[in-house]
Design a protein around this motif. Structure first.
Motif, PDB file in Angstrom:
ATOM      1  N   ASP A  94       0.702  -1.239  -0.175  1.00 40.38           N
ATOM      2  CA  ASP A  94       0.035  -0.130   0.049  1.00 40.38           C
ATOM      3  C   ASP A  94       0.778   1.295   0.041  1.00 40.38           C
ATOM      4  OD1 ASP A  94      -2.153  -1.715   0.210  1.00 40.38           O
ATOM      5  OD2 ASP A  94      -2.441  -1.459   2.069  1.00 40.38           O
ATOM      6  N   ASP A  95       2.004   1.222   0.626  1.00 33.13           N
ATOM      7  CA  ASP A  95       2.730   2.714   0.747  1.00 33.13           C
ATOM      8  C   ASP A  95       3.720   2.670  -0.066  1.00 33.13           C
ATOM      9  OD1 ASP A  95       4.113   0.527   1.900  1.00 33.13           O
ATOM     10  OD2 ASP A  95       4.655   1.686   3.893  1.00 33.13           O
ATOM     11  N   LEU A  96       4.005   1.599  -1.009  1.00 36.26           N
ATOM     12  CA  LEU A  96       5.280   1.705  -1.988  1.00 36.26           C
ATOM     13  C   LEU A  96       5.132   3.002  -2.802  1.00 36.26           C
ATOM     14  CD1 LEU A  96       5.524  -2.088  -2.784  1.00 36.26           C
ATOM     15  CD2 LEU A  96       6.839  -0.870  -1.244  1.00 36.26           C
ATOM     16  N   PRO A  97       6.170   3.494  -3.171  1.00 34.56           N
ATOM     17  CA  PRO A  97       6.249   4.682  -4.107  1.00 34.56           C
ATOM     18  C   PRO A  97       6.101   4.244  -5.540  1.00 34.56           C
ATOM     19  CG  PRO A  97       8.377   4.257  -3.363  1.00 34.56           C
ATOM     20  CD  PRO A  97       7.486   3.356  -2.505  1.00 34.56           C
ATOM     21  N   VAL A  98       6.428   3.084  -5.894  1.00 37.67           N
ATOM     22  CA  VAL A  98       6.146   2.654  -7.307  1.00 37.67           C
ATOM     23  C   VAL A  98       4.763   1.741  -7.441  1.00 37.67           C
ATOM     24  CG1 VAL A  98       7.074   1.126  -9.120  1.00 37.67           C
ATOM     25  CG2 VAL A  98       8.519   2.352  -7.502  1.00 37.67           C
ATOM     26  N   THR A  99       3.845   2.330  -8.234  1.00 43.22           N
ATOM     27  CA  THR A  99       2.541   1.473  -8.376  1.00 43.22           C
ATOM     28  C   THR A  99       2.533   0.914  -9.627  1.00 43.22           C
ATOM     29  OG1 THR A  99       1.356   3.543  -9.117  1.00 43.22           O
ATOM     30  CG2 THR A  99       1.763   3.001  -6.645  1.00 43.22           C
ATOM     31  N   ALA A 100       1.475   0.324  -9.927  1.00 40.40           N
ATOM     32  CA  ALA A 100       1.188  -0.279 -11.313  1.00 40.40           C
ATOM     33  C   ALA A 100       0.752   1.026 -12.240  1.00 40.40           C
ATOM     34  CB  ALA A 100       0.038  -1.390 -11.287  1.00 40.40           C
ATOM     35  N   GLU A 101       0.001   2.022 -11.662  1.00 39.62           N
ATOM     36  CA  GLU A 101      -0.216   3.172 -12.424  1.00 39.62           C
ATOM     37  C   GLU A 101       1.079   3.849 -12.863  1.00 39.62           C
ATOM     38  OE1 GLU A 101      -3.676   1.504 -10.403  1.00 39.62           O
ATOM     39  OE2 GLU A 101      -1.654   2.303  -9.655  1.00 39.62           O
ATOM     40  N   THR A 102       2.053   3.997 -11.690  1.00 39.11           N
ATOM     41  CA  THR A 102       3.311   4.690 -12.352  1.00 39.11           C
ATOM     42  C   THR A 102       4.085   3.957 -13.636  1.00 39.11           C
ATOM     43  OG1 THR A 102       4.527   3.941 -10.675  1.00 39.11           O
ATOM     44  CG2 THR A 102       3.412   6.016  -9.906  1.00 39.11           C
ATOM     45  N   ILE A 103       3.982   2.866 -13.232  1.00 41.84           N
ATOM     46  CA  ILE A 103       4.633   1.805 -14.269  1.00 41.84           C
ATOM     47  C   ILE A 103       4.025   2.151 -15.426  1.00 41.84           C
ATOM     48  CG2 ILE A 103       5.132  -0.517 -14.856  1.00 41.84           C
ATOM     49  CD1 ILE A 103       5.717  -0.832 -12.001  1.00 41.84           C
ATOM     50  N   THR A 108       2.102   4.564 -16.771  1.00 39.68           N
ATOM     51  CA  THR A 108       2.562   5.961 -17.176  1.00 39.68           C
ATOM     52  C   THR A 108       3.958   6.004 -17.858  1.00 39.68           C
ATOM     53  OG1 THR A 108       1.251   6.806 -15.355  1.00 39.68           O
ATOM     54  CG2 THR A 108       2.905   8.320 -16.501  1.00 39.68           C
ATOM     55  N   ALA A 109       5.037   5.167 -17.112  1.00 38.28           N
ATOM     56  CA  ALA A 109       6.174   5.224 -17.783  1.00 38.28           C
ATOM     57  C   ALA A 109       6.405   4.411 -18.993  1.00 38.28           C
ATOM     58  CB  ALA A 109       6.999   4.440 -16.661  1.00 38.28           C
ATOM     59  N   ALA A 110       5.358   3.182 -19.056  1.00 37.77           N
ATOM     60  CA  ALA A 110       5.309   2.719 -20.428  1.00 37.77           C
ATOM     61  C   ALA A 110       4.965   3.447 -21.712  1.00 37.77           C
ATOM     62  CB  ALA A 110       4.399   1.397 -20.177  1.00 37.77           C
ATOM     63  N   ALA A 111       3.799   4.133 -21.220  1.00 35.26           N
ATOM     64  CA  ALA A 111       3.420   5.296 -22.344  1.00 35.26           C
ATOM     65  C   ALA A 111       4.436   6.274 -22.614  1.00 35.26           C
ATOM     66  CB  ALA A 111       2.128   6.066 -21.713  1.00 35.26           C
ATOM     67  N   GLY A 112       5.032   6.679 -21.741  1.00 42.95           N
ATOM     68  CA  GLY A 112       6.358   7.597 -22.261  1.00 42.95           C
ATOM     69  C   GLY A 112       7.434   7.115 -22.828  1.00 42.95           C
ATOM     70  N   LEU A 113       7.588   5.923 -22.785  1.00 37.94           N
ATOM     71  CA  LEU A 113       8.761   5.265 -23.345  1.00 37.94           C
ATOM     72  C   LEU A 113       8.550   5.043 -24.685  1.00 37.94           C
ATOM     73  CD1 LEU A 113      10.654   2.937 -20.767  1.00 37.94           C
ATOM     74  CD2 LEU A 113      10.970   5.226 -21.040  1.00 37.94           C
ATOM     75  N   ARG A 114       7.119   4.582 -25.098  1.00 33.74           N
ATOM     76  CA  ARG A 114       7.026   4.240 -26.403  1.00 33.74           C
ATOM     77  C   ARG A 114       7.517   5.287 -27.418  1.00 33.74           C
ATOM     78  NH1 ARG A 114       1.549   2.631 -23.788  1.00 33.74           N
ATOM     79  NH2 ARG A 114       1.866   0.625 -23.772  1.00 33.74           N
ATOM     80  N   ARG A 115       7.592   6.459 -27.286  1.00 34.74           N
ATOM     81  CA  ARG A 115       8.194   7.386 -28.221  1.00 34.74           C
ATOM     82  C   ARG A 115       9.474   7.105 -28.538  1.00 34.74           C
ATOM     83  NH1 ARG A 115       8.513  13.836 -26.927  1.00 34.74           N
ATOM     84  NH2 ARG A 115       9.876  14.323 -28.833  1.00 34.74           N
ATOM     85  N   TYR A 116      10.051   6.368 -27.639  1.00 31.63           N
ATOM     86  CA  TYR A 116      11.401   6.223 -27.700  1.00 31.63           C
ATOM     87  C   TYR A 116      12.169   4.625 -27.860  1.00 31.63           C
ATOM     88  CZ  TYR A 116      11.736  10.737 -25.318  1.00 31.63           C
ATOM     89  OH  TYR A 116      11.374  12.346 -25.398  1.00 31.63           O
ATOM     90  N   LEU A 117      11.248   3.716 -27.293  1.00 31.73           N
ATOM     91  CA  LEU A 117      11.776   2.253 -27.405  1.00 31.73           C
ATOM     92  C   LEU A 117      10.706   1.520 -28.228  1.00 31.73           C
ATOM     93  CD1 LEU A 117      13.402   1.882 -23.947  1.00 31.73           C
ATOM     94  CD2 LEU A 117      14.654   2.240 -26.057  1.00 31.73           C
ATOM     95  N   ALA A 125       7.324  -5.462 -17.719  1.00 28.36           N
ATOM     96  CA  ALA A 125       6.150  -6.322 -17.550  1.00 28.36           C
ATOM     97  C   ALA A 125       4.996  -5.999 -18.222  1.00 28.36           C
ATOM     98  CB  ALA A 125       5.936  -6.216 -16.033  1.00 28.36           C
ATOM     99  N   VAL A 126       4.760  -4.595 -18.287  1.00 25.65           N
ATOM    100  CA  VAL A 126       3.530  -4.084 -18.922  1.00 25.65           C
ATOM    101  C   VAL A 126       3.603  -4.653 -20.537  1.00 25.65           C
ATOM    102  CG1 VAL A 126       2.347  -1.965 -20.120  1.00 25.65           C
ATOM    103  CG2 VAL A 126       3.365  -2.076 -17.696  1.00 25.65           C
ATOM    104  N   GLU A 127       4.792  -4.423 -20.985  1.00 25.89           N
ATOM    105  CA  GLU A 127       5.088  -4.858 -22.616  1.00 25.89           C
ATOM    106  C   GLU A 127       4.621  -6.477 -22.637  1.00 25.89           C
ATOM    107  OE1 GLU A 127       8.444  -2.573 -24.442  1.00 25.89           O
ATOM    108  OE2 GLU A 127       9.030  -4.581 -24.716  1.00 25.89           O
TER     109      GLU A 127
END
Length: 339
Positions: free
Chosen positions: A15-24, A26-35, A176-178
């Protein structure tokens, strides 16, 4: 192998982890432009050898030939532009340094990479080709890391940690998203994912995402027996720092996990496997001979775990992370001779 960590009474909440499925995601969406997505392939050869269904996630085709570029790019995406313009600084055994240099070049900002004196020369040359400034310091990653931290404190550049940073972990978790998207496209499932472990950034990102989106999937980490800091830390339920690291797998040669990666691993990782140097060499050879692809020792560690330690069910669907292909010529020669 460590006992099933899901059965540990002290297994903490996510519950209190700073990395969530949502932040991951979001990262995946951002990386699609580059990788572009890295390949996911069903291996008939390793399926026959292991006696279970085997898919290979091949990160050795990334622009830097390692998954590390994911976390580095996500970190730079997340740095405010005015702060990013001052540049970035890091410490690396090689692959992370290449990722940071690549990401810095993508944004047109300077990158300084501290490496130990014994760093893989091919990786050092690659960092320089990507435009990174390389500073040799110390005999170990930790010594290079401490010097890089001192340099960062004296200037304005942003430090990009190799693994213990929420943005870096989220970037690595995009793998993992990929893989779930690719499996869905193939109408395939997965029961177990084998992940190589150094400082824990990759397994933390993957395990955190799968715990949230596919909690039925078992995530197992793989470490060299001479660099098993995360295994020991999970066994002793505290952060263990090794007095000595002994492995040819420079990408897995961390003396300790980070506080963040250990927290995530305790909450989300299901077990650990230790592999021997000779097993990684044989895995490199088989990957080359059967799939005609390259893996460095760190990249082949999860495959070694499948071949020599994991005991799958006949119908089990196992996904192996081949994390990098930056193998030196001397290691490749040793691998080709390994039997």
């Amino acid at each position: 192998m460590v006992a099933d960590l899901r059965e540990t009474s002290a297994r903490p909440t996510t519950d209190d982890l700073p990395v969530t499925a949502e932040t991951i995601e979001t990262a995946a969406a951002g990386l699609r432009r580059y990788l572009p997505p890295s390949p996911l392939q069903y291996s008939r050869a390793f399926t026959a050898k292991a006696g279970c269904h085997v898919h290979l996630k091949i990160e050795g085709v990334q622009p830097t030939r390692s998954f590390k570029v994911r976390g580095a790019l996500n970190k730079l995406i997340r740095i405010p532009p005015e702060q990013r313009a001052a540049g970035v600084i890091t410490a690396s055994a090689g692959n992370h340094g290449q990722g940071v240099a690549y990401a810095a070049a993508a944004f047109g900002v300077p990158a300084t990479v501290y490496v130990p004196d014994n760093a893989n020369p091919l990786k050092v040359q690659a960092i320089k080709r990507l435009g990174g400034r390389v500073v040799h310091f110390g005999r170990s990653y930790n010594e290079a890391y401490l010097e890089a931290r001192r340099a960062q404190e004296a200037g304005d550049a942003t430090f990009v940690h190799a693994f213990d940073d929420p943005d870096v972990v989220a970037g690595q978790g995009t793998l993992a998203v990929e893989l779930l998207e690719q499996l869905d496209q193939l109408s395939e499932g997965v029961d177990t994912v084998l992940v190589p472990v150094g400082g824990g950034g990759l397994i933390s990102g993957i395990a955190r995402y799968l715990e949230a989106r596919r909690p039925d999937v078992q995530v197992l980490g793989v470490e060299p027996s001479g660099a098993d800091a995360l295994s020991r830390s999970l066994e002793e339920e505290r952060l263990v720092t090794l007095d000595h690291v002994a492995t040819m797998a420079d990408g897995l040669a961390a003396s300790a996990p980070g506080p963040l990666t250990l927290r995530i691993a305790r909450a989300c990782v299901d077990g650990m496997i230790r592999v021997e140097e000779s097993e990684m060499l044989r895995a490199i050879r088989l990957f080359f001979e059967w799939e005609h692809l390259l893996a460095e020792p760190a990249g082949a560690a999860a495959l070694a775990a499948l071949l020599y330690h994991h005991t799958p069910r006949a119908s089990e669907r196992v996904l192996v992370i081949l994390s990098g292909a930056n193998v030196t010529d001397d290691v490749m020669v040793r691998a080709l001779r390994a039997r």
